[in-house]
Motif scaffolding. Structure first.
Motif, PDB file in Angstrom:
ATOM      1  N   UNK B 109      -4.538  -8.807  11.357  1.00  0.00           N
ATOM      2  CA  UNK B 109      -3.794  -7.886  12.228  1.00  0.00           C
ATOM      3  C   UNK B 109      -2.309  -7.871  11.891  1.00  0.00           C
ATOM      4  N   UNK B 110      -1.744  -9.052  11.616  1.00  0.00           N
ATOM      5  CA  UNK B 110      -0.310  -9.135  11.278  1.00  0.00           C
ATOM      6  C   UNK B 110      -0.044  -8.369   9.986  1.00  0.00           C
ATOM      7  N   UNK B 111      -0.924  -8.565   9.001  1.00  0.00           N
ATOM      8  CA  UNK B 111      -0.703  -7.923   7.703  1.00  0.00           C
ATOM      9  C   UNK B 111      -0.977  -6.423   7.796  1.00  0.00           C
ATOM     10  N   UNK B 112      -1.929  -6.042   8.630  1.00  0.00           N
ATOM     11  CA  UNK B 112      -2.173  -4.611   8.798  1.00  0.00           C
ATOM     12  C   UNK B 112      -0.962  -3.928   9.424  1.00  0.00           C
ATOM     13  N   UNK B 113      -0.404  -4.571  10.441  1.00  0.00           N
ATOM     14  CA  UNK B 113       0.713  -3.972  11.171  1.00  0.00           C
ATOM     15  C   UNK B 113       1.979  -3.920  10.303  1.00  0.00           C
ATOM     16  N   UNK B 114       2.225  -4.953   9.524  1.00  0.00           N
ATOM     17  CA  UNK B 114       3.503  -5.085   8.820  1.00  0.00           C
ATOM     18  C   UNK B 114       3.484  -4.627   7.365  1.00  0.00           C
ATOM     19  N   UNK B 115       2.309  -4.432   6.794  1.00  0.00           N
ATOM     20  CA  UNK B 115       2.260  -4.019   5.393  1.00  0.00           C
ATOM     21  C   UNK B 115       1.383  -2.776   5.188  1.00  0.00           C
ATOM     22  N   UNK B 116       0.174  -2.803   5.735  1.00  0.00           N
ATOM     23  CA  UNK B 116      -0.760  -1.701   5.469  1.00  0.00           C
ATOM     24  C   UNK B 116      -0.356  -0.441   6.239  1.00  0.00           C
ATOM     25  N   UNK B 117       0.002  -0.602   7.513  1.00  0.00           N
ATOM     26  CA  UNK B 117       0.373   0.578   8.315  1.00  0.00           C
ATOM     27  C   UNK B 117       1.573   1.314   7.707  1.00  0.00           C
ATOM     28  N   UNK B 118       2.648   0.590   7.323  1.00  0.00           N
ATOM     29  CA  UNK B 118       3.776   1.312   6.707  1.00  0.00           C
ATOM     30  C   UNK B 118       3.405   1.973   5.379  1.00  0.00           C
ATOM     31  N   UNK B 119       2.472   1.348   4.623  1.00  0.00           N
ATOM     32  CA  UNK B 119       2.012   1.988   3.381  1.00  0.00           C
ATOM     33  C   UNK B 119       1.298   3.303   3.695  1.00  0.00           C
ATOM     34  N   UNK B 120       0.393   3.272   4.679  1.00  0.00           N
ATOM     35  CA  UNK B 120      -0.334   4.488   5.054  1.00  0.00           C
ATOM     36  C   UNK B 120       0.619   5.577   5.548  1.00  0.00           C
ATOM     37  N   UNK B 121       1.563   5.157   6.383  1.00  0.00           N
ATOM     38  CA  UNK B 121       2.529   6.115   6.939  1.00  0.00           C
ATOM     39  C   UNK B 121       3.327   6.753   5.804  1.00  0.00           C
ATOM     40  N   UNK B 122       3.710   5.938   4.823  1.00  0.00           N
ATOM     41  CA  UNK B 122       4.528   6.430   3.710  1.00  0.00           C
ATOM     42  C   UNK B 122       3.740   7.393   2.849  1.00  0.00           C
ATOM     43  N   UNK B 123       2.470   7.072   2.635  1.00  0.00           N
ATOM     44  CA  UNK B 123       1.641   7.963   1.818  1.00  0.00           C
ATOM     45  C   UNK B 123       1.570   9.349   2.457  1.00  0.00           C
ATOM     46  N   UNK B 124       1.396   9.372   3.776  1.00  0.00           N
ATOM     47  CA  UNK B 124       1.337  10.651   4.488  1.00  0.00           C
ATOM     48  C   UNK B 124       2.681  11.371   4.422  1.00  0.00           C
ATOM     49  N   UNK B 125       3.777  10.620   4.544  1.00  0.00           N
ATOM     50  CA  UNK B 125       5.108  11.238   4.480  1.00  0.00           C
ATOM     51  C   UNK B 125       5.391  11.769   3.080  1.00  0.00           C
ATOM     52  N   UNK B 126       5.007  11.005   2.060  1.00  0.00           N
ATOM     53  CA  UNK B 126       5.252  11.430   0.680  1.00  0.00           C
ATOM     54  C   UNK B 126       4.549  12.757   0.386  1.00  0.00           C
ATOM     55  N   UNK B 127       3.345  12.919   0.925  1.00  0.00           N
ATOM     56  CA  UNK B 127       2.603  14.159   0.671  1.00  0.00           C
ATOM     57  C   UNK B 127       3.389  15.364   1.179  1.00  0.00           C
TER      58      UNK B 127
END
Lengths: 263, 264
Positions: B109-127
């Motif tokens: 949960x810690x790694x999802x919140x602090x690393x995976x979630x921002x990666x997903x958010x960034x991928x969507x923003x980059x598009x």
């Protein structure tokens, strides 16, 4: 422009400011209204001016401690204060570490690590007595991140600069702030001959994620930003202006060798 | 103090995740003060509207760990404003966790919140940003945890160390249109500081160990974001800027000082 600066009333010294990156940094601060003094072994080919504001030149070999002290005394006599020091002077010819003389190695480290330390110490002595303190910027290099054959002593000096700036930041806070600005590959009037021609520099630029080499304006802008008191809490930090850095060379080799044959 | 540096972000659309309180609130206020259209997201709305210079942030509820919520959020931002210029991936954090005894699920949960979630958010923003003529800027809020772990933060610090490398990697893939940088705060004085350190007195003693003799303010982090998002600093893409007040001198020095003082 989305950012504006007002350095009016501030006194800025740029070492090695007669040409190249140093000249660009001087132009940035001149454009922002600062009183700028550049020092170098030789004067600029033509006066450095921006917005009707012209830099003063004082001759100084930064490897000479006496010359540093004389320069600081002259700056204080003329302007009565020192707000920003940019330790830009530096560089080194490509040298094979196995064959360079110990004297040459020592000279490279003196120019790129010891001289900026001496300069910073002299500047700090002045800045600590000023109510507003002051700012010292070291120009680092992408060589803090990685060496390249021919730059062992130079890269060691620059890696040292980043740690030196951090250490000085700890000792001289909160009055005097110290930061490193580390350029990647920069396009200057000398860079085409440095890399072997315009075609070569263009091919190198293609390898950089930003698809261009850095400019002296990129570095100058970073100096204007980190010297601002609004960024005071970033003391000790090192910011890279490397356009995304250098993807590993193996990728270029693979791409080159698997590219379909040209018609 | 006379301002030396001022920014103009008018007509730019800025999203700050976790922007309702703490550091994210400070970042949102900085962009509001610079004239940007700011949208903050969080699991709960801010206690009071975020405003600076008569400019107020919009709030849209979003749990950044939920990919569908992220996509819905960005669709809403585009529907309202038609563009996205700056994303600040600020949402994150972790309670102190004993690495030996917390559940694997908690660690994840810690790694999802602090690393995976921002990666997903960034991928969507980059598009979105890749399709804009002006591209865009993505800022990750890192941490001094990328420089050193601290007991109770193993997974959190690993995630934050990952953030710095993630930002650099995305910068390489998404250049030249989309720029990606990290801002890594040291110890920050937020409304939570007493809860976090135990009391005002302890927080003050901690602040005295920092070379700048104070903790960071959310505004320090906000100023750094204004700087790194500026197109004038485009060539800094991939970099990680520490805003740590000079960092943390090693603890042995504090021990020596304290014990020498006790002897006299």
């Amino acid at each position: 422009m989305s950012v504006r600066f007002d350095y009016a009333g501030q006194v800025v010294v740029v070492t090695g400011g007669s040409s190249g990156i140093g000249r660009g940094i001087a132009l940035g601060f001149l454009g922002a209204g600062a009183k700028v003094i550049v020092c170098d072994r030789n004067p600029p080919l033509e006066p450095i001016s921006a917005g009707g504001n012209t830099a003063e030149f004082i001759v100084c070999d930064v490897c000479e401690l006496d010359a540093i002290n004389a320069l600081m005394a002259e700056v204080m006599q003329r302007h009565g204060r020192l707000d920003v020091l940019v330790n830009n002077a530096g560089g080194g010819p490509p040298v094979k570490a196995a064959k360079a003389s110990p004297g040459l190695h020592e000279t490279i480290i003196r120019l790129n690590l010891i001289a900026p330390l001496n300069f910073a110490q002299a500047a700090n002595a002045i800045m600590q007595k000023q109510e507003q303190g002051g700012m010292i910027i070291f120009i680092g290099s992408i060589c803090v991140l990685r060496p390249a054959p021919g730059t062992a002593a130079y890269s060691a000096s620059k890696a040292g600069i980043a740690m030196l700036a951090w250490g000085l930041a700890q000792e001289w806070a909160p009055k005097v702030r110290v930061m490193t600005v580390s350029p990647g590959l920069i396009h200057t009037p000398q860079s085409d001959s440095h890399y072997g021609g315009k075609e070569v520099t263009a091919a190198i630029a293609e390898t950089i994620p930003m698809k261009r080499m850095g400019t002296v304006e990129d570095i100058s802008m970073a100096c204007l930003m980190v010297a601002a008191p609004e960024m005071a809490y970033a003391t000790g930090s090192n910011i890279y202006l490397h356009g995304g850095g250098e993807p590993p060379v193996f990728q270029s080799v693979v791409a080159r060798m698997t590219r379909p044959a040209q018609k | 103090m006379k301002p030396v540096m001022s920014f103009d972000y008018s007509r730019q659309v800025v999203v700050v995740t976790g922007g309702t309180k703490g550091i994210g609130r400070g970042i949102a206020l900085s962009f509001l003060g610079a004239g940007a259209r700011v949208v903050v997201c969080g699991r709960n709305p801010p206690q009071e509207p975020l405003s600076a210079k008569g400019n107020t942030a919009e709030f849209i509820v979003c749990d950044v760990r939920d990919m569908e919520a992220t996509n819905a959020f960005l669709a809403e931002v585009i529907a309202r404003h038609g563009r996205l210029d700056v994303l600040v991936n600020n949402a994150g954090g972790s309670p102190p966790a004993n690495a030996a005894t917390v559940s694997p699920r908690f660690h994840e949960g810690i790694i999802r919140f602090n690393l995976i979630a921002p990666l997903n958010f960034s991928q969507a923003a980059n598009a979105i940003m890749q399709q804009q003529a002006e591209g865009g800027a993505i800022i990750f809020v890192g941490s001094i945890g990328a420089l050193r772990p601290a007991a109770g933060t193993a997974a959190y610090s690993a995630a934050k160390a990952g953030i710095a490398m993630l930002a650099w990697g995305l910068a390489q893939e998404w250049a030249p249109k989309v720029r990606v940088t990290t801002v890594s705060p040291g110890l920050v004085e937020t409304e939570q500081v007493e809860v976090h350190y135990g009391s005002k007195e302890i927080a003050a003693a901690v602040a005295a160990t920092i070379p700048m003799q104070r903790m960071a303010t959310p505004q320090d982090v906000g100023n750094a974001c204004l700087m790194l998002a500026a197109p004038e600093l485009a060539y800094a893409t991939g970099s990680n800027l520490y805003v740590h007040g000079g960092g943390e001198p090693p603890v042995f020095q504090d021990v020596v000082r304290r014990m020498m003082k006790a002897r006299t």
